[in-house]
Design a protein around this motif. Structure first.
Motif, PDB file in Angstrom:
ATOM      1  N   SER A  53       0.832  -1.201   0.000  1.00 50.64           N
ATOM      2  CA  SER A  53       0.000   0.000   0.000  1.00 50.64           C
ATOM      3  C   SER A  53       0.868   1.253   0.000  1.00 50.64           C
ATOM      4  O   SER A  53       2.084   1.165  -0.164  1.00 50.64           O
ATOM      5  CB  SER A  53      -1.008  -0.048   1.144  1.00 50.64           C
ATOM      6  OG  SER A  53      -0.363  -0.278   2.358  1.00 50.64           O
ATOM      7  N   LYS A  54       0.234   2.400   0.169  1.00 55.39           N
ATOM      8  CA  LYS A  54       0.868   3.697  -0.085  1.00 55.39           C
ATOM      9  C   LYS A  54       2.261   3.846   0.532  1.00 55.39           C
ATOM     10  O   LYS A  54       3.215   4.254  -0.117  1.00 55.39           O
ATOM     11  CB  LYS A  54      -0.064   4.797   0.434  1.00 55.39           C
ATOM     12  CG  LYS A  54       0.514   6.185   0.456  1.00 55.39           C
ATOM     13  CD  LYS A  54       0.553   6.815  -0.901  1.00 55.39           C
ATOM     14  CE  LYS A  54       1.124   8.223  -0.821  1.00 55.39           C
ATOM     15  NZ  LYS A  54       1.304   8.800  -2.143  1.00 55.39           N
ATOM     16  N   ARG A  55       2.374   3.490   1.836  1.00 59.42           N
ATOM     17  CA  ARG A  55       3.679   3.768   2.461  1.00 59.42           C
ATOM     18  C   ARG A  55       4.755   2.838   1.929  1.00 59.42           C
ATOM     19  O   ARG A  55       5.921   3.226   1.865  1.00 59.42           O
ATOM     20  CB  ARG A  55       3.589   3.785   3.977  1.00 59.42           C
ATOM     21  CG  ARG A  55       3.089   2.562   4.607  1.00 59.42           C
ATOM     22  CD  ARG A  55       2.756   2.794   6.067  1.00 59.42           C
ATOM     23  NE  ARG A  55       1.453   3.373   6.290  1.00 59.42           N
ATOM     24  CZ  ARG A  55       1.227   4.410   7.097  1.00 59.42           C
ATOM     25  NH1 ARG A  55       2.204   4.970   7.750  1.00 59.42           N
ATOM     26  NH2 ARG A  55      -0.001   4.854   7.270  1.00 59.42           N
ATOM     27  N   GLY A  56       4.352   1.634   1.503  1.00 67.17           N
ATOM     28  CA  GLY A  56       5.314   0.745   0.835  1.00 67.17           C
ATOM     29  C   GLY A  56       5.763   1.365  -0.479  1.00 67.17           C
ATOM     30  O   GLY A  56       6.956   1.435  -0.786  1.00 67.17           O
ATOM     31  N   TRP A  57       4.779   1.868  -1.250  1.00 62.06           N
ATOM     32  CA  TRP A  57       5.099   2.506  -2.540  1.00 62.06           C
ATOM     33  C   TRP A  57       5.991   3.720  -2.357  1.00 62.06           C
ATOM     34  O   TRP A  57       6.914   3.945  -3.142  1.00 62.06           O
ATOM     35  CB  TRP A  57       3.821   2.923  -3.283  1.00 62.06           C
ATOM     36  CG  TRP A  57       3.091   1.774  -3.904  1.00 62.06           C
ATOM     37  CD1 TRP A  57       1.874   1.298  -3.523  1.00 62.06           C
ATOM     38  CD2 TRP A  57       3.520   0.945  -4.993  1.00 62.06           C
ATOM     39  NE1 TRP A  57       1.517   0.221  -4.308  1.00 62.06           N
ATOM     40  CE2 TRP A  57       2.512  -0.011  -5.218  1.00 62.06           C
ATOM     41  CE3 TRP A  57       4.667   0.912  -5.794  1.00 62.06           C
ATOM     42  CZ2 TRP A  57       2.601  -0.989  -6.211  1.00 62.06           C
ATOM     43  CZ3 TRP A  57       4.761  -0.071  -6.782  1.00 62.06           C
ATOM     44  CH2 TRP A  57       3.748  -0.994  -6.980  1.00 62.06           C
ATOM     45  N   THR A  58       5.704   4.523  -1.317  1.00 54.79           N
ATOM     46  CA  THR A  58       6.507   5.730  -1.088  1.00 54.79           C
ATOM     47  C   THR A  58       7.976   5.333  -0.887  1.00 54.79           C
ATOM     48  O   THR A  58       8.886   5.976  -1.416  1.00 54.79           O
ATOM     49  CB  THR A  58       5.990   6.492   0.159  1.00 54.79           C
ATOM     50  OG1 THR A  58       4.595   6.718  -0.018  1.00 54.79           O
ATOM     51  CG2 THR A  58       6.688   7.829   0.348  1.00 54.79           C
ATOM     52  N   SER A  59       8.191   4.261  -0.148  1.00 51.99           N
ATOM     53  CA  SER A  59       9.568   3.806   0.111  1.00 51.99           C
ATOM     54  C   SER A  59      10.207   3.262  -1.164  1.00 51.99           C
ATOM     55  O   SER A  59      11.393   3.479  -1.405  1.00 51.99           O
ATOM     56  CB  SER A  59       9.572   2.715   1.178  1.00 51.99           C
ATOM     57  OG  SER A  59       8.902   3.164   2.314  1.00 51.99           O
ATOM     58  N   LEU A  60       9.420   2.558  -1.974  1.00 51.41           N
ATOM     59  CA  LEU A  60       9.965   2.026  -3.232  1.00 51.41           C
ATOM     60  C   LEU A  60      10.302   3.169  -4.183  1.00 51.41           C
ATOM     61  O   LEU A  60      11.318   3.145  -4.875  1.00 51.41           O
ATOM     62  CB  LEU A  60       8.961   1.061  -3.886  1.00 51.41           C
ATOM     63  CG  LEU A  60       8.674  -0.225  -3.092  1.00 51.41           C
ATOM     64  CD1 LEU A  60       7.517  -1.000  -3.733  1.00 51.41           C
ATOM     65  CD2 LEU A  60       9.904  -1.118  -3.015  1.00 51.41           C
ATOM     66  N   ALA A  99      -6.241   2.108  -4.479  1.00 50.82           N
ATOM     67  CA  ALA A  99      -6.117   0.647  -4.437  1.00 50.82           C
ATOM     68  C   ALA A  99      -4.925   0.250  -3.583  1.00 50.82           C
ATOM     69  O   ALA A  99      -3.983   1.017  -3.416  1.00 50.82           O
ATOM     70  CB  ALA A  99      -5.914   0.102  -5.852  1.00 50.82           C
ATOM     71  N   ILE A 100      -5.009  -0.977  -3.035  1.00 51.23           N
ATOM     72  CA  ILE A 100      -3.803  -1.621  -2.537  1.00 51.23           C
ATOM     73  C   ILE A 100      -3.375  -2.561  -3.671  1.00 51.23           C
ATOM     74  O   ILE A 100      -4.129  -2.750  -4.626  1.00 51.23           O
ATOM     75  CB  ILE A 100      -4.050  -2.369  -1.199  1.00 51.23           C
ATOM     76  CG1 ILE A 100      -5.175  -3.400  -1.343  1.00 51.23           C
ATOM     77  CG2 ILE A 100      -4.385  -1.366  -0.104  1.00 51.23           C
ATOM     78  CD1 ILE A 100      -5.321  -4.309  -0.126  1.00 51.23           C
ATOM     79  N   TYR A 101      -2.207  -3.153  -3.599  1.00 49.72           N
ATOM     80  CA  TYR A 101      -1.700  -3.945  -4.726  1.00 49.72           C
ATOM     81  C   TYR A 101      -1.236  -5.323  -4.258  1.00 49.72           C
ATOM     82  O   TYR A 101      -0.525  -5.435  -3.259  1.00 49.72           O
ATOM     83  CB  TYR A 101      -0.532  -3.201  -5.401  1.00 49.72           C
ATOM     84  CG  TYR A 101      -0.996  -1.974  -6.148  1.00 49.72           C
ATOM     85  CD1 TYR A 101      -1.205  -2.010  -7.519  1.00 49.72           C
ATOM     86  CD2 TYR A 101      -1.282  -0.790  -5.468  1.00 49.72           C
ATOM     87  CE1 TYR A 101      -1.677  -0.890  -8.196  1.00 49.72           C
ATOM     88  CE2 TYR A 101      -1.749   0.332  -6.140  1.00 49.72           C
ATOM     89  CZ  TYR A 101      -1.946   0.278  -7.502  1.00 49.72           C
ATOM     90  OH  TYR A 101      -2.413   1.382  -8.180  1.00 49.72           O
ATOM     91  N   MET A 395      -6.325   6.076   6.099  1.00 46.06           N
ATOM     92  CA  MET A 395      -5.116   6.653   6.723  1.00 46.06           C
ATOM     93  C   MET A 395      -3.971   5.644   6.689  1.00 46.06           C
ATOM     94  O   MET A 395      -2.829   5.992   6.400  1.00 46.06           O
ATOM     95  CB  MET A 395      -5.395   7.002   8.196  1.00 46.06           C
ATOM     96  CG  MET A 395      -5.988   8.360   8.390  1.00 46.06           C
ATOM     97  SD  MET A 395      -5.968   8.805  10.135  1.00 46.06           S
ATOM     98  CE  MET A 395      -7.392   7.937  10.752  1.00 46.06           C
ATOM     99  N   VAL A 396      -4.309   4.377   6.970  1.00 50.96           N
ATOM    100  CA  VAL A 396      -3.259   3.352   7.040  1.00 50.96           C
ATOM    101  C   VAL A 396      -2.780   2.971   5.639  1.00 50.96           C
ATOM    102  O   VAL A 396      -1.581   2.847   5.404  1.00 50.96           O
ATOM    103  CB  VAL A 396      -3.791   2.098   7.786  1.00 50.96           C
ATOM    104  CG1 VAL A 396      -2.784   0.958   7.736  1.00 50.96           C
ATOM    105  CG2 VAL A 396      -4.113   2.444   9.232  1.00 50.96           C
ATOM    106  N   SER A 397      -3.722   2.837   4.710  1.00 47.93           N
ATOM    107  CA  SER A 397      -3.362   2.238   3.415  1.00 47.93           C
ATOM    108  C   SER A 397      -3.081   3.239   2.311  1.00 47.93           C
ATOM    109  O   SER A 397      -2.383   2.914   1.357  1.00 47.93           O
ATOM    110  CB  SER A 397      -4.488   1.310   2.950  1.00 47.93           C
ATOM    111  OG  SER A 397      -4.716   0.336   3.933  1.00 47.93           O
ATOM    112  N   PHE A 398      -3.645   4.458   2.425  1.00 46.19           N
ATOM    113  CA  PHE A 398      -3.502   5.405   1.308  1.00 46.19           C
ATOM    114  C   PHE A 398      -2.773   6.687   1.691  1.00 46.19           C
ATOM    115  O   PHE A 398      -2.804   7.657   0.939  1.00 46.19           O
ATOM    116  CB  PHE A 398      -4.881   5.747   0.726  1.00 46.19           C
ATOM    117  CG  PHE A 398      -5.666   4.542   0.293  1.00 46.19           C
ATOM    118  CD1 PHE A 398      -5.063   3.547  -0.469  1.00 46.19           C
ATOM    119  CD2 PHE A 398      -6.989   4.381   0.656  1.00 46.19           C
ATOM    120  CE1 PHE A 398      -5.770   2.415  -0.855  1.00 46.19           C
ATOM    121  CE2 PHE A 398      -7.710   3.255   0.268  1.00 46.19           C
ATOM    122  CZ  PHE A 398      -7.086   2.270  -0.488  1.00 46.19           C
TER     123      PHE A 398
END
Ligand SMILES: Cc1cc2nc3c(=O)[nH]c(=O)nc-3n(C[C@H](O)[C@H](O)[C@H](O)COP(=O)(O)OP(=O)(O)OC[C@H]3O[C@@H](n4cnc5c(N)ncnc54)[C@H](O)[C@@H]3O)c2cc1C
Length: 443
Positions: A53-60, A99-101, A395-398
């Motif tokens: 989700s979002k915070r994972g993507w931000t780190s990637l 979306a989450i992925y 808030m958690v996912s996006f």
């Protein structure tokens, strides 16, 4: 002079961290207990997947690899709940396009190892960390094939060796750090819904499927090859538990009665049942996460959690991004590690609270029409007043709002929603302006 870094563990978090550290221009050596799975894992048809989700993507993104990961990701826009007659109910996760992925754990790990290696990281396999000298920053590895030991000295060491981390264990023992492992009463087992003809999907691939059944549940996420990885979360003992699921008749009757539409889709259910392990789940709490300027633990080594919010890896990826920011900010490593430890620990706790909370939401609440109505009301209010209200899941996912803050705000919002849901005849009046005004006044 270039900094020499040792990373223990080439799992998801260790691999991403090695990429960040090579991006910083450090000399990075990563030691991994397992074989180099890169060739076999992709072809072995292993399809365990994770929600990114979002915070994972931000780190990637900050590591410069989001585009490559996006090529192997399937967007998931909603939950689809399956009742015990196979009837479906949908609940969108957020607004349109949010979306989450679903991503294959193996493919993502392999991709990040490849990119880290291209960036200059040296990966060493079959090397098991067995001891650490924290004062001198020396790690002892045993080669799992030759049984020979080697000592590796570096400027600092990052323990990314997962929930059963040896680095953490040595830290806790030597420095008497706080430590607690809490195993929950539920175990899990993974099962696969195969692809249909020509790799077609037998369920909607852009949804997370849940079969909520009170205090247990089954869930499924799509893989790129048309199959779905499903996970049964059930109690260890008692009613509807793993305890009573041994013989073929027992297993088949359980699924046929409780998850009938799933049962129809899995022809070799019992073979899979025997083949796939039943595993336990637990929460690791420890503090601090560092020793002076020599050692830091990140990812599951520092804050392993239960998988019900799909945030364990996302939180570990966030550790890598924040660590990188802190290394920019502080020249003094002791200060850097201490501040990292102090800032991240409440977020480790936050993700664990959220994960346990979401277990109840998924297995129980998603089958409750009143809960689904509550989410609809929250969504309406949030769309009208986006600066005043973001639903907890969003808030958690996006967003990148810290987990601890999300948890605190989420619990405050929940209290307001409990009052709103007591409103007379709420099922019929929920869409009235009066309800929105009432929410405003309760804020
Ligand atoms: C069923 C399930 C579903 C999940 N779903 C999601 C999800 O949807 N979304 C999400 O964000 N998270 C999810 N998670 C959590 C996620 O899997 C973990 O948070 C993530 O894998 C943590 O990564 P890590 O690199 O810290 O640890 P790991 O992935 O455990 O990697 C640790 C690595 O260290 C190596 N290692 C261990 N000991 C040693 C040693 N002594 N010496 C050298 N190497 C060592 C291991 O071999 C491994 O490669 C799920 C977890 C489970 C169990």
């Amino acid at each position: 002079m270039k900094k020499e870094i040792t990373i223990v563990g080439a799992g998801l978090v260790g691999s991403l961290c090695s990429l960040y550290m090579t991006n910083r221009g450090y000399n990075v050596n990563v030691f991994e207990r397992r074989n180099d799975l890169r060739s076999e894992i992709i072809t072995a048809g292993k399809s365990i997947n994770l929600a990114l989700s979002k915070r994972g993507w931000t780190s990637l993104e900050q590591a410069g690899i989001a585009n490559q990961v996006m090529k192997i990701a399937i967007p998931v826009y909603k939950r689809i709940m399956h009742d015990n007659k196979g009837k479906l109910t949908e609940q969108p996760y957020g607004n349109k396009d949010e979306a989450i992925y679903s991503v294959s754990r193996a493919q993502m790990n392999v991709l990040m190892m490849d990119l880290a290696e291209k960036n200059g990281a040296k990966l060493h396999f079959n090397e098991k960390c067995i001891d650490v000298d924290f004062e001198q920053s020396i790690v002892t590895f045993e080669n799992t094939e030759s049984k020979k030991n080697q000592n590796v000295k570096s400027d600092f060491l990052i323990g990314a060796d997962g929930a059963f981390s040896v680095v953490r264990k040595k830290m806790v023992n030597k420095y008497k750090h706080d430590y607690d492992y809490n195993e929950i009463d539920h175990d899990y087992k993974e099962l696969l819904i195969p692809a249909g003809k020509n790799n077609s999907y037998l369920l909607d691939k852009n949804a997370l499927h849940i079969w909520p059944r009170g205090d247990f549940m089954l869930m499924a996420l799509a893989n790129l090859d048309g199959s779905f990885t499903c996970t049964l979360f059930a109690p260890k003992k008692g009613l509807n538990s793993f305890e009573g699921l041994n013989k073929k008749e027992e297993v088949e009757a359980y699924f046929a009665n409780i998850f009938p539409d799933f049962f129809e889709l899995v022809p070799n259910l019992y073979e899979q049942w025997l083949l796939n392990p039943t595993s336990s789940l637990g929460i690791v709490r420890t503090f601090p996460w560092h020793i002076k300027d020599t050692t830091l633990i990140i990812g599951d080594a520092a804050h392993a959690t239960v998988p019900f919010y799909g945030q364990g890896m996302n939180c570990g990826f966030e550790d890598c991004r924040i660590l990188n920011n802190f290394l920019d900010k502080y020249d003094n490593l002791s200060t850097c590690f201490e501040n990292f430890s102090n800032e991240r620990k409440p977020n480790g706790d936050g993700v664990q609270e959220l994960s346990m909370h979401n277990f109840i939401v998924m297995r129980d609440k998603t089958a409750d029409p009143k809960f689904l109505l509550q989410k609809k009301i929250e969504k309406k209010f949030s769309n009208l007043y986006p600066n005043k209200w973001t639903p907890l899941y969003s808030m958690v996912s996006f967003t990148n709002i810290s987990y601890s803050e999300a948890w605190e705000i989420g619990m405050r919002q929940e209290k307001i929603m409990q009052k709103i849901m007591q409103y007379p005849n709420i099922e019929n009046v929920w869409d009235d302006d009066e309800i929105m005004r009432e929410m405003q006044s309760l804020l």
